[in-house]
Design an enzyme around this catalytic site. Structure first.
Site, PDB file in Angstrom:
ATOM      1  N   LEU A 244     -90.063  77.879 102.651  1.00 25.40           N
ATOM      2  CA  LEU A 244     -89.963  76.803 101.675  1.00 25.40           C
ATOM      3  C   LEU A 244     -89.197  75.635 102.280  1.00 25.40           C
ATOM      4  CD1 LEU A 244     -89.057  78.830  98.449  1.00 25.40           C
ATOM      5  CD2 LEU A 244     -91.325  78.111  99.239  1.00 25.40           C
ATOM      6  N   ASP A 245     -89.872  74.496 102.374  1.00 22.65           N
ATOM      7  CA  ASP A 245     -89.221  73.272 102.837  1.00 22.65           C
ATOM      8  C   ASP A 245     -88.617  72.597 101.612  1.00 22.65           C
ATOM      9  OD1 ASP A 245     -90.222  73.810 105.379  1.00 22.65           O
ATOM     10  OD2 ASP A 245     -92.053  72.655 105.019  1.00 22.65           O
ATOM     11  N   VAL A 246     -87.298  72.526 101.557  1.00 23.99           N
ATOM     12  CA  VAL A 246     -86.629  72.056 100.342  1.00 23.99           C
ATOM     13  C   VAL A 246     -85.816  70.797 100.614  1.00 23.99           C
ATOM     14  CG1 VAL A 246     -86.570  74.344  99.298  1.00 23.99           C
ATOM     15  CG2 VAL A 246     -84.652  73.596 100.712  1.00 23.99           C
TER      16      VAL A 246
END
Length: 260
Positions: free
Chosen positions: A134-136
């Site tokens: 997950l790129d947050v």
């Protein structure tokens, strides 16, 4: 949900691939050329890296299939566990990659388009081979994070907290949190944010984004007891002028960093 016992912590180089070469980004932008992936793998073999993550950052953006020929060459050269991500949209693609000698596949865009791919793949290959990355990015106001895909350009309309819970229920064997604002900055991990996410995660958790020195890894592992401390810039640059030099902590440095 299965609760995982504490596994041995790993220090993991993350390599970004574009057009068969390696690049390093800053906050998911730019992209400085840093070398050849096969050469980098050979160096990490010699330095006995715990694990290696290879992400093709153009595959999903351009709609390309994974480069199976190159992946197989890299996997055959790799003497450490290898995780590959980029362009994986189907169970069949993921299975094909695993059959090439890759230990784990990293899913990103696909889990937003079809979350059930996690369950389908877990039933076929086992959840231990499935990583969800997950790129947050933290919102400008407040403390909440949003998920992005396509190299940080497409914001996903999900509640990040609920999505983290959902992907575990669906069968993710590991979660990687990639902090966009910390990418390539080399000023340390966002430990406060990591702590909040860790409270939600019952599977092995790896964090990437921000490491500038081995001490940053030590703080992350010792404070949060994480399974994976990952970094990109730290392992491809050296010195204050950031000369390109593939490197990895010595056994004594790593042992000290991972002391719990």
């Amino acid at each position: 949900m299965r609760v995982y016992r504490m596994l041995r912590s790993r220090v993991i180089p993350v390599l970004l691939m574009r057009e068969k070469g390696l690049v390093k980004t800053v906050k998911f932008k730019e992209g400085k050329y840093v070398g050849d992936p096969l050469n980098a793998v050979k160096i990490f073999n010699e330095q006995e890296a715990d694990e290696l993550t290879l992400l093709d950052i153009d595959a999903s953006r351009l709609g390309h299939e994974p480069d199976y020929v190159l992946i197989e060459r890299i996997a055959s050269e790799c003497r450490m566990p290898l995780c590959y991500g980029g362009g994986i949209k189907t169970v069949e693609q993921a299975e094909r990659i695993l059959k090439l000698g890759v230990e784990k596949v990293s899913l990103s865009s696909a889990v937003f388009e079809n979350p059930k791919i996690i369950t389908q793949l877990a039933e076929r290959v086992g959840r231990q081979s499935i990583v969800v990355c997950l790129d947050v990015k933290k919102r400008l106001f407040g403390s909440k994070f949003d998920c992005f895909t396509i190299n940080g350009t497409k914001k996903q309309s999900v509640d990040t907290i609920e999505f983290v819970k959902q992907i575990q229920t669906l069968g993710a064997g590991e979660i990687v949190l990639n902090f966009i604002d910390n990418d390539g900055v080399m000023k340390g991990y966002d430990l406060d944010a990591v702590s909040k996410f860790k409270a939600l995660v019952k599977v092995p958790l790896t964090v990437v984004g921000g490491a500038g020195c081995v001490d940053d890894i030590a703080k992350l592992v010792q404070q949060e007891k994480l399974v994976g401390a990952a970094a990109g810039s730290l392992f491809v640059f050296k010195g204050k002028y950031k000369a390109v030099l593939i490197n990895y902590p010595s056994p004594s440095e790593k042992k000290k960093a991972l002391e719990l």
